[in-house]
Design a protein around this motif. Structure first.
Motif, PDB file in Angstrom:
ATOM      1  N   LYS A 126       0.819  -1.150  -0.029  1.00  0.00           N
ATOM      2  CA  LYS A 126       0.114  -0.146  -0.009  1.00  0.00           C
ATOM      3  C   LYS A 126       1.080   1.240   0.085  1.00  0.00           C
ATOM      4  O   LYS A 126       0.731   2.264  -0.740  1.00  0.00           O
ATOM      5  CB  LYS A 126      -0.984  -0.165   1.078  1.00  0.00           C
ATOM      6  CG  LYS A 126      -2.004  -0.762   1.069  1.00  0.00           C
ATOM      7  CD  LYS A 126      -3.084  -0.792   2.477  1.00  0.00           C
ATOM      8  CE  LYS A 126      -4.428  -1.514   2.160  1.00  0.00           C
ATOM      9  NZ  LYS A 126      -5.014  -1.523   3.321  1.00  0.00           N
ATOM     10  N   SER A 127       1.842   1.351   0.849  1.00  0.00           N
ATOM     11  CA  SER A 127       2.813   2.278   0.818  1.00  0.00           C
ATOM     12  C   SER A 127       3.526   2.420  -0.541  1.00  0.00           C
ATOM     13  O   SER A 127       3.609   3.745  -0.792  1.00  0.00           O
ATOM     14  CB  SER A 127       3.792   2.501   2.135  1.00  0.00           C
ATOM     15  OG  SER A 127       4.828   1.228   1.832  1.00  0.00           O
ATOM     16  N   LYS A 128       3.996   1.454  -1.071  1.00  0.00           N
ATOM     17  CA  LYS A 128       4.621   1.580  -2.361  1.00  0.00           C
ATOM     18  C   LYS A 128       3.673   2.279  -3.473  1.00  0.00           C
ATOM     19  O   LYS A 128       3.976   3.014  -4.365  1.00  0.00           O
ATOM     20  CB  LYS A 128       5.201   0.341  -2.956  1.00  0.00           C
ATOM     21  CG  LYS A 128       6.473  -0.247  -2.234  1.00  0.00           C
ATOM     22  CD  LYS A 128       7.067  -1.310  -2.965  1.00  0.00           C
ATOM     23  CE  LYS A 128       8.126  -1.858  -2.194  1.00  0.00           C
ATOM     24  NZ  LYS A 128       8.637  -3.140  -2.714  1.00  0.00           N
ATOM     25  N   LEU A 129       2.304   1.731  -3.570  1.00  0.00           N
ATOM     26  CA  LEU A 129       1.302   2.181  -4.312  1.00  0.00           C
ATOM     27  C   LEU A 129       1.163   3.860  -4.240  1.00  0.00           C
ATOM     28  O   LEU A 129       1.171   4.458  -5.156  1.00  0.00           O
ATOM     29  CB  LEU A 129      -0.018   1.382  -4.136  1.00  0.00           C
ATOM     30  CG  LEU A 129      -1.078   1.669  -4.927  1.00  0.00           C
ATOM     31  CD1 LEU A 129      -0.953   1.399  -6.394  1.00  0.00           C
ATOM     32  CD2 LEU A 129      -2.211   0.852  -4.695  1.00  0.00           C
ATOM     33  N   GLY A 158       1.835   9.191  -5.992  1.00  0.00           N
ATOM     34  CA  GLY A 158       2.061  10.611  -5.783  1.00  0.00           C
ATOM     35  C   GLY A 158       3.244  11.240  -6.745  1.00  0.00           C
ATOM     36  O   GLY A 158       3.196  12.156  -7.300  1.00  0.00           O
ATOM     37  N   ILE A 159       4.188  10.078  -7.116  1.00  0.00           N
ATOM     38  CA  ILE A 159       5.086  10.537  -8.461  1.00  0.00           C
ATOM     39  C   ILE A 159       4.220  10.881  -9.573  1.00  0.00           C
ATOM     40  O   ILE A 159       4.788  11.785 -10.296  1.00  0.00           O
ATOM     41  CB  ILE A 159       6.117   9.326  -8.322  1.00  0.00           C
ATOM     42  CG1 ILE A 159       7.047   9.319  -7.407  1.00  0.00           C
ATOM     43  CG2 ILE A 159       6.951   9.760  -9.576  1.00  0.00           C
ATOM     44  CD1 ILE A 159       8.238   8.212  -7.197  1.00  0.00           C
ATOM     45  N   GLY A 160       3.638   9.814  -9.886  1.00  0.00           N
ATOM     46  CA  GLY A 160       2.543  10.208 -11.121  1.00  0.00           C
ATOM     47  C   GLY A 160       1.957  11.558 -11.142  1.00  0.00           C
ATOM     48  O   GLY A 160       1.762  12.144 -12.088  1.00  0.00           O
ATOM     49  N   VAL A 161       1.403  11.942  -9.890  1.00  0.00           N
ATOM     50  CA  VAL A 161       0.587  13.074  -9.782  1.00  0.00           C
ATOM     51  C   VAL A 161       1.711  14.293 -10.163  1.00  0.00           C
ATOM     52  O   VAL A 161       1.275  15.272 -10.873  1.00  0.00           O
ATOM     53  CB  VAL A 161      -0.058  13.313  -8.660  1.00  0.00           C
ATOM     54  CG1 VAL A 161      -0.548  14.766  -8.576  1.00  0.00           C
ATOM     55  CG2 VAL A 161      -1.206  12.166  -8.560  1.00  0.00           C
ATOM     56  N   ILE A 162       2.714  14.217  -9.537  1.00  0.00           N
ATOM     57  CA  ILE A 162       3.739  15.274  -9.918  1.00  0.00           C
ATOM     58  C   ILE A 162       4.296  15.385 -11.125  1.00  0.00           C
ATOM     59  O   ILE A 162       4.261  16.375 -11.700  1.00  0.00           O
ATOM     60  CB  ILE A 162       5.059  15.116  -8.856  1.00  0.00           C
ATOM     61  CG1 ILE A 162       4.505  15.222  -7.376  1.00  0.00           C
ATOM     62  CG2 ILE A 162       6.316  15.796  -9.469  1.00  0.00           C
ATOM     63  CD1 ILE A 162       5.610  14.931  -6.279  1.00  0.00           C
TER      64      ILE A 162
END
Length: 174
Positions: free
Chosen positions: A13-16, A21-25
Motif C-alpha cells: 500500500k505504501s509503495k502504491l 504521488g510520483i505520477g501526480v507530480i
C-alpha cells in the motif's frame, strides 16, 4: 505468519501511494510545460523603423545633440543603424570608419519600402563604403560627392520613389 501478510500488505500500500504521488507530480509538471510552450501569448508586434521629421543637420555634427525640429510638415526622417567599416591606411594600420546616416522623404510609400528593404540597403551602403579608399573617405572636401553617391546607391534599390536627402549624423575615421 499473519503478521507477515499484514506487513506485506502495508508495504504494498505504501509503495502504491508513493507511485501515485510520483505520477501526480509528473502530470502536473507536464501540464505546466504544455501551458508554457503551447499556450503562450503571441510576441509583441515588431516596431517599424524609427520615424521622425526634421530638417537637414550639419554635415559633421560637433556633438551628440539631436537634430532640430522640422519646419516643414510631412518630411519623414529614417535613421540607419551605425556602420563600422574596417579599412587599412597607407601604413597598413587598421582604422575604422564609424558612420551613421539618416534619410529624408515625403513619400510614405518610400518609408514602407525602406522598412522591407533595410537589410539590402545596409549591405549596399556597406559595400560602397568598404570599397572606397580611406583617403577619399577621410577627406572633408569629398562630403558632397559622398552624399551624392550614397543617395544614388540607396535610391537604386527603392522602386516606390526616392529619398531626397541623406544626412550625416555621425562620421568619424579612427
Amino acid at each position: 505468519m499473519r503478521w507477515k501478510k499484514r506487513l506485506l500488505k502495508k508495504k504494498s500500500k505504501s509503495k502504491l501511494l508513493i507511485f501515485i504521488g510520483i505520477g501526480v507530480i509528473i502530470l502536473l509538471l507536464a501540464a505546466i510545460l504544455v501551458k508554457l510552450f503551447f499556450f503562450d501569448s503571441p510576441p509583441p508586434p515588431e516596431q517599424p523603423a524609427v520615424e521622425e521629421t526634421t530638417e537637414e543637420v550639419p554635415t559633421i555634427p560637433p556633438d551628440d545633440t539631436p537634430p532640430p525640429p522640422p519646419e516643414e510638415p510631412g518630411v519623414t526622417l529614417l535613421r540607419m543603424d551605425p556602420f563600422w567599416i574596417e579599412q587599412k591606411d597607407k601604413d597598413k594600420h587598421i582604422r575604422f570608419l564609424i558612420a551613421r546616416f539618416a534619410l529624408t522623404t515625403t513619400d510614405e510609400r518610400v518609408v514602407a519600402e525602406y522598412g522591407r528593404k533595410t537589410l539590402i540597403l545596409r549591405d549596399a551602403v556597406y559595400f560602397y563604403l568598404k570599397n572606397k579608399d580611406l583617403q577619399f573617405l577621410a577627406d572633408e572636401n569629398n562630403v558632397e560627392k559622398l552624399k551624392k553617391d550614397l543617395l544614388m546607391v540607396i535610391n537604386q534599390y527603392i522602386v516606390a520613389g526616392e529619398f531626397e536627402k541623406i544626412l550625416f549624423e555621425e562620421y568619424l575615421v579612427r
